[in-house]
Every structure is written in C-alpha cells, then in structure tokens.
Write a protein that holds these residues in place. Structure first.
Motif, PDB file in Angstrom:
ATOM      1  N   ARG A 297      37.035  28.469  35.444  1.00 46.07           N
ATOM      2  CA  ARG A 297      35.822  29.445  36.349  1.00 46.07           C
ATOM      3  C   ARG A 297      36.988  30.568  37.141  1.00 46.07           C
ATOM      4  NH1 ARG A 297      30.622  27.044  40.004  1.00 46.07           N
ATOM      5  NH2 ARG A 297      30.792  29.006  41.215  1.00 46.07           N
ATOM      6  N   ILE A 298      36.553  31.827  36.687  1.00 42.45           N
ATOM      7  CA  ILE A 298      37.037  33.247  37.444  1.00 42.45           C
ATOM      8  C   ILE A 298      36.268  33.603  38.365  1.00 42.45           C
ATOM      9  CG2 ILE A 298      38.317  35.346  37.034  1.00 42.45           C
ATOM     10  CD1 ILE A 298      38.983  34.244  33.885  1.00 42.45           C
ATOM     11  N   GLU A 299      36.654  33.037  39.651  1.00 35.75           N
ATOM     12  CA  GLU A 299      35.510  33.704  40.941  1.00 35.75           C
ATOM     13  C   GLU A 299      35.823  35.444  40.832  1.00 35.75           C
ATOM     14  OE1 GLU A 299      33.419  33.141  42.581  1.00 35.75           O
ATOM     15  OE2 GLU A 299      33.489  30.801  41.739  1.00 35.75           O
ATOM     16  N   TYR A 300      37.196  36.450  40.603  1.00 40.14           N
ATOM     17  CA  TYR A 300      37.248  37.647  40.040  1.00 40.14           C
ATOM     18  C   TYR A 300      38.903  37.862  40.346  1.00 40.14           C
ATOM     19  CZ  TYR A 300      39.475  36.954  45.330  1.00 40.14           C
ATOM     20  OH  TYR A 300      40.137  36.638  46.285  1.00 40.14           O
TER      21      TYR A 300
ATOM     22  N   GLN B 126      42.981  46.329  43.218  1.00 40.73           N
ATOM     23  CA  GLN B 126      40.930  46.728  43.277  1.00 40.73           C
ATOM     24  C   GLN B 126      40.966  45.937  41.902  1.00 40.73           C
ATOM     25  OE1 GLN B 126      42.175  50.933  40.934  1.00 40.73           O
ATOM     26  NE2 GLN B 126      42.797  51.901  43.376  1.00 40.73           N
ATOM     27  N   THR B 127      39.807  46.195  41.713  1.00 43.39           N
ATOM     28  CA  THR B 127      39.159  45.243  40.640  1.00 43.39           C
ATOM     29  C   THR B 127      39.078  45.336  39.206  1.00 43.39           C
ATOM     30  OG1 THR B 127      37.051  45.151  42.139  1.00 43.39           O
ATOM     31  CG2 THR B 127      36.784  44.121  40.140  1.00 43.39           C
ATOM     32  N   ALA B 128      39.443  44.459  38.745  1.00 44.28           N
ATOM     33  CA  ALA B 128      40.016  44.426  37.126  1.00 44.28           C
ATOM     34  C   ALA B 128      39.158  43.651  35.983  1.00 44.28           C
ATOM     35  CB  ALA B 128      41.710  44.138  36.708  1.00 44.28           C
ATOM     36  N   GLN B 129      39.006  44.994  35.105  1.00 43.79           N
ATOM     37  CA  GLN B 129      38.024  44.087  33.671  1.00 43.79           C
ATOM     38  C   GLN B 129      38.886  43.052  33.015  1.00 43.79           C
ATOM     39  OE1 GLN B 129      37.853  46.760  30.403  1.00 43.79           O
ATOM     40  NE2 GLN B 129      36.442  46.037  29.707  1.00 43.79           N
TER      41      GLN B 129
ATOM     42  N   VAL C   3      43.413  40.384  31.484  1.00 38.15           N
ATOM     43  CA  VAL C   3      43.614  40.582  32.758  1.00 38.15           C
ATOM     44  C   VAL C   3      43.741  42.489  32.653  1.00 38.15           C
ATOM     45  CG1 VAL C   3      43.028  40.948  34.955  1.00 38.15           C
ATOM     46  CG2 VAL C   3      42.924  39.348  34.454  1.00 38.15           C
ATOM     47  N   GLU C   4      42.959  43.283  33.075  1.00 38.27           N
ATOM     48  CA  GLU C   4      43.770  45.090  33.347  1.00 38.27           C
ATOM     49  C   GLU C   4      42.882  45.908  34.138  1.00 38.27           C
ATOM     50  OE1 GLU C   4      40.618  47.455  29.304  1.00 38.27           O
ATOM     51  OE2 GLU C   4      43.314  46.093  28.786  1.00 38.27           O
ATOM     52  N   LYS C   5      43.811  47.084  34.134  1.00 35.32           N
ATOM     53  CA  LYS C   5      42.632  47.597  34.968  1.00 35.32           C
ATOM     54  C   LYS C   5      41.415  48.480  34.658  1.00 35.32           C
ATOM     55  CE  LYS C   5      46.426  49.941  37.486  1.00 35.32           C
ATOM     56  NZ  LYS C   5      47.994  50.283  38.076  1.00 35.32           N
TER      57      LYS C   5
END
Length: 164
Positions: free
Chosen positions: A133-136, A142-145, A161-163
């Motif tokens: 489970r990944i919340e963010y 900064q938010t990542a993809q 995970v990447e920018k």
C-alpha cells in the motif's frame, strides 16, 4: 549460380537512390569482371548514329528507322545490365521477395511479442490483506510518479518512482 557481375548488375537495376546507384556505377567502371559484361564500342556504334548522318530534320526519322532495323539484324550480346530476366529468373525473384516479406513479418511479430510480454500494472491494488500500500511518493519534496510492477513471483513487487 550468379556471378559477381550478375549480382552487381541486379543491384544496379534494383537500386533507385542516386548516390548509391552512382557508387555501384563507379564500381562497374573500375571492376574488370563488370567491365567485361558491358557493351563495347563496336556494339554501341551498331546502335547509334550521328545527327549529321540523318541529313537534317527531314531525314531524321528514316535514319532512326534504318538504325533500329540494322541493330535488329545484328544483335548486341546480352549482358547482366541489359538482359531481360527469363521466366525462371522471374519466378526465383518473386519467391525471394515473398520469402523476404514473410521473414520480415515473422521478425516483426517476434519483436512485438518479446517487448509486449512484460506485465505492467497500475497501482490499483492496496493491501488490506497484507499486500503493498503506497499512500504517496515524493522526490526532493515534490510529488513523484509511481509505477508498480508485479512479477510472476508473488513475493516480488517492483516499485519505480521518478520525477514528474
């Protein structure tokens, strides 16, 4: 079996790109084997005539007709560069073309199947029963993809995970 000059002649007739065709022609001019297959001066003279021999514009077409009929009487030897392909050669060319297209199609299907065989799934699963489970995800604040990949092995999950 086709010789060197026949292969070069076939390539010369096949290629339509000017630069490549010029390269092939330069090879023909310098290769003794290819030179032997070209028509000589005497063979060319039998087919050609000078404008002065025509006797002006009035005698041009009769002179052309005479030159063509004289050339028909004295055949110029066929070469790899001018000879029309026989029926058997045409059959082999068509077979080679169809075989090449079939091989290209099989290769394309194989490449597509190889690259499309991986399983990439969106993060649509959240584990109430002990799964991932990944919340963010953040990179440098900064938010990542986030991309989650489930492998065939149920104990292995890859998280990328990447920018953005």
């Amino acid at each position: 079996m086709l010789g060197h000059a026949e292969v070069v002649g076939f390539l010369f007739r096949l290629v339509r790109f000017r630069r490549l065709r010029d390269r092939i022609w330069r090879h023909i001019e310098s290769c003794p084997s290819c030179q032997a297959r070209l028509a000589g001066r005497e063979d060319a003279r039998r087919v050609l005539f000078r404008a002065d021999d025509a006797g002006g514009l009035d005698g041009l077409w009769p002179a052309v007709r005479r030159a063509i009929s004289d050339a028909a009487v004295k055949p110029v030897p066929a070469s790899a560069f001018t000879a029309a392909p026989s029926g058997r050669r045409n059959a082999w060319r068509w077979a080679a073309a169809v075989g090449g297209l079939a091989a290209a199609a099989l290769l394309t299907v194989g490449i597509i199947r190889t690259f499309m065989s991986g399983t990439v799934r969106a993060p649509a699963f959240a584990g109430a029963n002990g799964g991932l489970r990944i919340e963010y995800a953040r990179i440098a604040g900064q938010t990542a993809q986030t991309i989650i990949v489930r492998e065939k092995n149920p104990d292995m999950i890859i998280v990328w995970v990447e920018k953005i």
